[in-house]
Design an enzyme around this catalytic site. Structure first.
Site, mmCIF file in Angstrom:
data_model
loop_
_atom_site.group_PDB
_atom_site.id
_atom_site.type_symbol
_atom_site.label_atom_id
_atom_site.label_comp_id
_atom_site.label_asym_id
_atom_site.label_seq_id
_atom_site.Cartn_x
_atom_site.Cartn_y
_atom_site.Cartn_z
ATOM 1 N N GLY A 267 -71.985 -56.899 75.773
ATOM 2 C CA GLY A 267 -70.832 -57.147 74.921
ATOM 3 C C GLY A 267 -70.356 -58.587 75.057
ATOM 4 C CG HIS A 303 -63.542 -56.243 80.270
ATOM 5 N ND1 HIS A 303 -63.375 -55.097 81.012
ATOM 6 C CD2 HIS A 303 -64.656 -56.845 80.756
ATOM 7 C CE1 HIS A 303 -64.345 -55.017 81.901
ATOM 8 N NE2 HIS A 303 -65.153 -56.065 81.764
ATOM 9 C CD GLU A 304 -66.235 -59.832 79.231
ATOM 10 O OE1 GLU A 304 -66.492 -60.316 80.342
ATOM 11 O OE2 GLU A 304 -66.658 -58.710 78.862
ATOM 12 C CD GLU A 326 -67.861 -55.532 85.057
ATOM 13 O OE1 GLU A 326 -66.968 -55.233 84.236
ATOM 14 O OE2 GLU A 326 -68.389 -56.666 85.087
HETATM 15 ZN ZN LIG Z 1 -66.740 -56.752 82.900
#
Ligand SMILES: [Zn+2]
Length: 880
Positions: A267, A303-304, A326
């Site tokens: 992603g 998220h990133e 994660e």
């Molecule tokens: Zn991640």
């Protein structure tokens, strides 16, 4: 491509490296077929360690030059192979400089790991072990280094030169060349290294941090697509703000850049200060993106970005700790989306994702703990267990400790481990330290695979005014873990009275019960509530407080009551969903000749009431009305799966709901039409979701194809257009309406690869026996490319993981196409091939005929020559 060596990496074998690399200077002379890389590494022997050979990792490298402290090393002093560089006798000094020269060919790199070209743009992907495809290095996450990177290239080919950290210097050189120097002051592991060079369009922004520092923001996209990056920029700013407010985390560099590329294995990637994204998760407007795409972009940008603290500032000691970054970061992005949108709707969506992807993993041959203890290929552990279940484990810590103590623990984690490569033990310790509680039993959530089950029964003694819950836990065996230890399961619950209000009790014994949570820690608990005169309904696992399965002996009447009255939105949705699932399983058994009661009529009536309940958010109603998926039903049935029978049962239920509500649904559908201009906000998206699911039901009534065609033609945004196209293609395959809409969609978006992915996806998902041939035909479509991960996932990924009747065609033709294609993808990109191959992980639950054919497809893959480590690992574990 790394072929399989059969080597198994074990957690218990971890030991710190004898050498460190405090400084790394890289110099790139970019060229598509011959990029020259010079690495100047400051190597330091760890204090107290005797001089020993220095072994650096490589992957397919050719060494062109090597010098130690400025002197070329004689050939007798080192050994270089494509996969390893050994300095036999490093200098006796504690510290020395190692200079390495390598040459690589980005244009021939189809594995998309290391430095490669995507649409004429140079970019990198180094997690997990891609950096060793660029230069020899101690390519492991506990080697933190301060990087300075110089990039040189012809100006016309690569006007933009980016790397991690802050820009230091740039300038022009002779003969049309130019250069740029970047410096990242924060020590980082090699997997976070990034470089991007090419001609890209820029969307600029800025953000002022909580301490008043200005950060320059840049999102780089294919030139001409800048107008599609506005939503991503907005999501980035909201993420930066939220992390300051929710976790007190401030951004730390002068610039933050995001680059969108069209060939990407995953992603997105959180490289320090330079995130690289699959363009699918950056580019969006109403014409090209659905509401789901907008929500995904928001979540992945967040998220990133959040990785900057959870992953980058504090990284993982080794790859066994992958969930440390994660699971925790998924938890953070879930909380962000819940705050930006609707918390209960978000929670239901998360649980559906967990059940669809993680539960089958836990229940099949690929099951592994959130923190695995061994692996052959780390690329195969970027799994739903590490990410989604890892996030649930963090959520449970918060449930157990409460929000304030949880936040105090996070603060301590950031303070104590900033700049370090940490472990799960470090993470749990901060919560033990701030709470004074022992989390040893809880830690099993990280160490033990499998989805725990709770069996619950209840009894009411009116005379004694006593209500009793009998709760028993079990954890099913998983590969290489036959005996399981008892877990600590925080079970949020409510006792609901006949008026829908909570029932109070005077005393409780048999388990620790705290703030609406029963703490299950033993095999059996008899939890006795006193002072309860009337029998309550029991609402269990509210908010999905633990990632478990429940076997509750509860009357259907109680379930119907909770589905209408539970004050916990998640549990209310769950009650209805459980009723639907039970009815679908009963219908499945009837189709196969059984005789079980189906209360479908009562469900259809309740579905109508939920659809029209104005006190509920439209997005919530849409989720309630979407029937459990075929794979979800199969998972609950467990074995002897005949996907055609499940499909028939589900189809019949949908028709029953549509027919029972043929009066109410059309008016509701009409009332939900978009009135003002398009907005991607959650409330508008919720109305569209409800309207589109009503369309799906209405399309099953006479005139349904015409209605869907009208919806398609009138659509003013991609959400409505794609939804109508899916209804036409899936509910009315082969009709003139479906064929015309498919052709119109293709003509309209010819040349827009990301949008055509939806067209591939919708056709790959058409239920029934004919889709195998259609997929073969679409693989020859000019827009399809087997080298591009997005195309492969849209067509082959959708067919194999989301089309139960097509993929599992009884004659095995779906499996044959699948095996052939996986092997074809494997030649270029082992990582994507291995991910695809997991679609057969539940093959043992199929009925015997399909099972034999699925096994044959796996055996065919296993016997192919020169399999990559990635694919061999998945195929062998799946067959084991
Ligand atoms: Zn991640």
């Amino acid at each position: 491509m790394r072929t399989d060596t059969g080597h198994v990496f074990k957690l218990e074998d971890y030991r710190p490296c004898d050498y460190l690399i405090p400084r790394t200077s890289l110099d790139f002379r970019l060229s598509p077929d011959a990029t020259h890389v010079t690495a100047l590494l400051t190597i330091e022997r760890r204090a107290g360690v005797a001089a020993s050979p220095l072994v650096l990792d490589g992957d397919g490298l050719t060494l062109l030059g090597i010098a130690v402290d400025g002197h070329t090393l004689p050939a007798s002093d080192y050994e270089a192979t494509p996969d390893r560089l050994t300095i036999l006798k490093p200098p006796a000094a504690q510290r020395f400089e190692l200079r390495l020269e390598t040459e690589i060919a980005p244009s021939r790199n189809e594995a998309l790991m290391g430095l490669y070209r995507s649409n004429n743009v140079y970019c990198t992907q180094c997690e997990a072990e891609g950096f060793r495809r660029i230069t020899y290095f101690l390519d492991r996450p506990d080697i933190l280094s301060v990087y300075t990177v110089r990039i040189e290239a012809p100006h016309n080919e690569a006007p933009l030169l980016l790397s991690n950290g802050n820009p230091v210097e740039s300038g022009t050189l002779g003969s049309g060349r130019h250069y740029a120097v970047w410096h990242d002051p924060f020590p980082k592991p090699s997997y976070l290294f990034a470089l991007v060079a090419g001609a890209l369009g820029k969307v600029a922004g800025s953000f002022t941090t909580m301490s008043g520092r200005e950060v320059e923001l840049g999102i780089y996209v294919e030139p001409g697509k800048e107008q599609l990056a506005g939503y991503a920029m907005d999501a980035l700013k909201r993420s930066m703000q939220w992390d300051e407010e929710a976790f007190g985390r401030e951004y730390d560099l002068d610039v933050f850049n995001i680059v969108a590329v069209s060939d990407f294995n995953m992603g997105a990637m959180e490289n320090k200060g330079l995130n690289v994204f699959n363009d699918k998760y950056v580019l969006a407007d109403e014409e090209t993106a659905t509401d789901a795409d907008f929500a995904n972009i928001e979540a992945i940008i967040a998220h990133e970005y959040f990785h900057n603290w959870t992953g980058n500032r504090i990284t993982c000691r080794d790859w066994f700790q992958l969930c440390l970054k994660e699971g925790l970061t998924v938890y953070r992005d879930h909380e962000f989306s819940a705050d930006q949108r609707s918390r209960s709707v978000k929670r239901i969506a998360e649980v559906r994702t967990l059940r669809a992807h993680q539960f089958p993993e836990d229940q099949g041959p690929l099951a592994h703990p959130v923190r695995p203890r061994r692996y052959r290929e780390i690329n195969n552990f970027y799994t739903a267990t590490v990410y989604e279940k890892g996030s649930e484990v963090v959520r449970m810590i918060r449930t157990i400790l409460g929000p304030e103590t949880f936040r105090a623990g996070m603060d301590l984690y950031f303070e104590r481990h900033d700049g370090e490569a940490a472990t799960i033990e470090d993470f749990l310790k901060v919560f033990e330290d701030v709470s004074g509680r022992d989390l040893a039993q809880f830690a099993l959530w990280y160490h033990q695979a499998g989805t725990p089950n709770l069996t619950v029964s209840s009894a009411h003694n009116a005379a004694a005014k006593e209500f009793t819950l009998e709760i028993e836990q079990s954890v099913p065996p998983t590969p290489s873990e036959s005996r399981k230890r008892l877990m600590h399961i925080p079970l949020a619950f409510g006792l609901v009275g006949a008026n829908g209000k909570p029932v109070a009790w005077t005393a409780v014994e048999g388990a620790m019960v705290d703030d609406g949570v029963i703490h299950i820690r033993k095999r059996r608990h008899t939890v006795r509530f006193s002072g309860i005169s009337q029998r309550p309904s029991v609402s269990l696992n509210r908010g999905f407080s633990a990632p478990i399965t429940l076997s509750v002996q509860q009357k259907a009447d109680d379930q119907f009551f909770l589905a209408a009255h539970d004050s916990d939105a998640f549990a209310r949705w769950q009650a209805f969903n459980t009723l639907l699932t039970d009815a679908l399983i009963a219908a499945f058994r009837q189709i196969l000749g059984g005789k079980e009661p189906v209360f479908a009529a009562r469900l259809a009536e309740l579905a109508g009431r939920i659809a029209g309940d104005e006190t509920l958010e439209p997005a919530y109603r849409a989720l309630a009305l979407s029937l459990p998926g075929e794979a979800d039903i199969a998972r609950d049935i467990g074995k002897g799966i005949d996907p055609d029978a499940i499909f028939a049962a589900r189809e019949a239920m949908a028709r029953m709901i549509a027919e029972a509500n043929r009066e109410a649904f059309p008016a509701l559908y009409e009332s939900l039409a978009d009135k003002g201009p398009f907005s991607p906000d959650a409330a508008s998206a919720g109305r569209r979701a409800l309207r589109n699911i009503l369309l799906d039901y209405l399309s099953l009534l006479p005139g349904g194809a015409g209605l869907a065609a009208g919806h398609f033609n009138a659509a003013t945004n991609m959400t409505d257009r794609a939804a109508a196209l899916a209804v036409l293609a899936h509910r009315h395959p082969g009709t003139a309406e479906a064929e015309e809409a498919l052709a119109a969609f293709e003509a309209r978006y010819r040349g827009d690869a990301l949008v055509l992915d939806k067209w591939f996806q919708i056709q790959a998902g058409v239920p029934g026996a004919k889709t195998v041939e259609k997929v073969r035909e679409l693989m020859r479509h000019p827009a399809f490319s087997i080298a591009n991960p997005n195309r492969v996932r849209s067509l082959i990924g959708t067919f194999s993981s989301a089309n139960q009747t097509g993929f599992h065609r009884p004659d095995g033709e779906g499996y044959r196409l699948f095996a052939e294609t996986v092997l074809e993808v494997e030649k270029r990109n082992p990582q994507v091939a291995a991910r695809l191959a997991t679609a057969l992980r539940s093959w043992r639950s199929l009925e015997p005929g399909r099972q034999t054919k699925a096994r044959q497809a796996l055996l065919d893959m296993a016997k192919a020559e020169n399999l990559s480590a990635d694919l061999r690992d998945i195929v062998e574990r799946t067959l084991a």
